[in-house]
Design a protein around this motif. Sequence first.
Motif, PDB file in Angstrom:
ATOM      1  N   LYS A 166       0.834  -1.195   0.000  1.00 16.31           N
ATOM      2  CA  LYS A 166       0.000   0.000   0.000  1.00 16.31           C
ATOM      3  C   LYS A 166       0.876   1.255   0.000  1.00 16.31           C
ATOM      4  O   LYS A 166       2.050   1.209   0.356  1.00 16.31           O
ATOM      5  CB  LYS A 166      -0.930   0.023   1.218  1.00 16.31           C
ATOM      6  CG  LYS A 166      -1.978  -1.091   1.217  1.00 16.31           C
ATOM      7  CD  LYS A 166      -2.899  -0.982   2.422  1.00 16.31           C
ATOM      8  CE  LYS A 166      -3.871  -2.164   2.478  1.00 16.31           C
ATOM      9  NZ  LYS A 166      -4.801  -2.155   1.331  1.00 16.31           N
ATOM     10  N   LEU A 167       0.267   2.353  -0.427  1.00 13.25           N
ATOM     11  CA  LEU A 167       0.926   3.655  -0.383  1.00 13.25           C
ATOM     12  C   LEU A 167       0.324   4.452   0.767  1.00 13.25           C
ATOM     13  O   LEU A 167      -0.905   4.569   0.871  1.00 13.25           O
ATOM     14  CB  LEU A 167       0.728   4.402  -1.698  1.00 13.25           C
ATOM     15  CG  LEU A 167       1.345   5.799  -1.782  1.00 13.25           C
ATOM     16  CD1 LEU A 167       2.872   5.707  -1.841  1.00 13.25           C
ATOM     17  CD2 LEU A 167       0.814   6.549  -3.010  1.00 13.25           C
ATOM     18  N   ARG A 178      -2.237   8.371   6.589  1.00 11.62           N
ATOM     19  CA  ARG A 178      -3.369   8.017   5.739  1.00 11.62           C
ATOM     20  C   ARG A 178      -2.964   6.972   4.700  1.00 11.62           C
ATOM     21  O   ARG A 178      -1.879   7.054   4.141  1.00 11.62           O
ATOM     22  CB  ARG A 178      -3.910   9.254   5.005  1.00 11.62           C
ATOM     23  CG  ARG A 178      -4.513  10.300   5.926  1.00 11.62           C
ATOM     24  CD  ARG A 178      -5.265  11.341   5.126  1.00 11.62           C
ATOM     25  NE  ARG A 178      -4.365  12.218   4.395  1.00 11.62           N
ATOM     26  CZ  ARG A 178      -4.772  13.142   3.529  1.00 11.62           C
ATOM     27  NH1 ARG A 178      -6.052  13.273   3.254  1.00 11.62           N
ATOM     28  NH2 ARG A 178      -3.889  13.913   2.908  1.00 11.62           N
ATOM     29  N   GLU A 179      -3.871   6.040   4.457  1.00 12.69           N
ATOM     30  CA  GLU A 179      -3.678   5.083   3.375  1.00 12.69           C
ATOM     31  C   GLU A 179      -4.148   5.735   2.079  1.00 12.69           C
ATOM     32  O   GLU A 179      -5.270   6.225   1.985  1.00 12.69           O
ATOM     33  CB  GLU A 179      -4.475   3.818   3.651  1.00 12.69           C
ATOM     34  CG  GLU A 179      -4.297   2.738   2.607  1.00 12.69           C
ATOM     35  CD  GLU A 179      -5.114   1.507   2.910  1.00 12.69           C
ATOM     36  OE1 GLU A 179      -5.725   0.960   1.971  1.00 12.69           O
ATOM     37  OE2 GLU A 179      -5.152   1.106   4.100  1.00 12.69           O
ATOM     38  N   ARG A 180      -3.265   5.741   1.048  1.00 15.59           N
ATOM     39  CA  ARG A 180      -3.571   6.452  -0.186  1.00 15.59           C
ATOM     40  C   ARG A 180      -3.940   5.551  -1.354  1.00 15.59           C
ATOM     41  O   ARG A 180      -4.502   6.019  -2.330  1.00 15.59           O
ATOM     42  CB  ARG A 180      -2.370   7.322  -0.587  1.00 15.59           C
ATOM     43  CG  ARG A 180      -2.137   8.514   0.320  1.00 15.59           C
ATOM     44  CD  ARG A 180      -3.369   9.387   0.410  1.00 15.59           C
ATOM     45  NE  ARG A 180      -3.111  10.659   1.026  1.00 15.59           N
ATOM     46  CZ  ARG A 180      -3.053  11.823   0.370  1.00 15.59           C
ATOM     47  NH1 ARG A 180      -3.215  11.848  -0.936  1.00 15.59           N
ATOM     48  NH2 ARG A 180      -2.825  12.936   1.017  1.00 15.59           N
ATOM     49  N   GLY A 181      -3.623   4.267  -1.284  1.00 14.87           N
ATOM     50  CA  GLY A 181      -3.982   3.402  -2.389  1.00 14.87           C
ATOM     51  C   GLY A 181      -3.203   2.108  -2.392  1.00 14.87           C
ATOM     52  O   GLY A 181      -2.250   1.928  -1.633  1.00 14.87           O
ATOM     53  N   GLN A 182      -3.640   1.200  -3.261  1.00 14.78           N
ATOM     54  CA  GLN A 182      -2.999  -0.094  -3.414  1.00 14.78           C
ATOM     55  C   GLN A 182      -1.928  -0.007  -4.489  1.00 14.78           C
ATOM     56  O   GLN A 182      -2.113   0.624  -5.524  1.00 14.78           O
ATOM     57  CB  GLN A 182      -4.037  -1.148  -3.810  1.00 14.78           C
ATOM     58  CG  GLN A 182      -3.526  -2.563  -3.823  1.00 14.78           C
ATOM     59  CD  GLN A 182      -3.302  -3.120  -2.429  1.00 14.78           C
ATOM     60  OE1 GLN A 182      -4.046  -2.804  -1.501  1.00 14.78           O
ATOM     61  NE2 GLN A 182      -2.277  -3.933  -2.264  1.00 14.78           N
ATOM     62  N   LEU A 183      -0.780  -0.644  -4.238  1.00 15.82           N
ATOM     63  CA  LEU A 183       0.311  -0.661  -5.199  1.00 15.82           C
ATOM     64  C   LEU A 183       0.264  -1.932  -6.038  1.00 15.82           C
ATOM     65  O   LEU A 183      -0.212  -2.966  -5.569  1.00 15.82           O
ATOM     66  CB  LEU A 183       1.656  -0.571  -4.463  1.00 15.82           C
ATOM     67  CG  LEU A 183       1.885   0.715  -3.667  1.00 15.82           C
ATOM     68  CD1 LEU A 183       3.105   0.555  -2.764  1.00 15.82           C
ATOM     69  CD2 LEU A 183       2.082   1.902  -4.591  1.00 15.82           C
TER      70      LEU A 183
END
Length: 205
Positions: A166-167, A178-183
């Motif tokens: 995750k980013l 904060r979690e920003r997205g899946q890599l």
Amino acid sequence: PGHFENPQRVAEDDAGNVYVADYGNKRIQVFAPGNRNAPSNSIDTNEPPVLISAAAGMFAVSGGACNAIGLYLKQGSSFKLAANAQVAGQARAICLSPLGTFLFFACNDSLFRCPIVKRQGELSIGKPVALSESYMAQWPNVFFWNVGFSVGPGGEIFFPTDSSLKLFSLNSAKDLLRERGQLPGRMTSAAFGPDEALYAVGFGD
């Protein structure tokens, strides 16, 4: 100078100077914006450098076993070692805040922040404070070795993770993670381009 042996990381400050962690030669090489062919400075380090971050006329570096971080301050045309911070365990990533007021580093299970105090031209590094510790406890061994932090628009710090793919971003002013997205795979570095888009590099599983 200008030749590398097993270079590890590259950092750029707000003035456009590029810093290379030249592991095999145990030095940091600095390249000015107008001349990328030959370094403007070459600074010897006590340990082979692995991690590096630069901002506000200084750079932070960790090398060898990465259980300490050295802070170098520009003086005249060169740099001098101004302060040291010990790390409990191993530092996996380091980052200076854009104004050079804080030093961040990541270990296996937590992020830490240290204040940087400047008085009469002298620097000191304050006591590390764990950030978002309860959240990070959900992600054991979340930081892949040598993962890089990147300062984004507004000073928010972005970093890819290993096991969770995750980013994340850290707003240091609000101590907000904060979690920003899946890599798409295991990313080893993320950085913002001139277009303010985030670029990540790594390898797939």
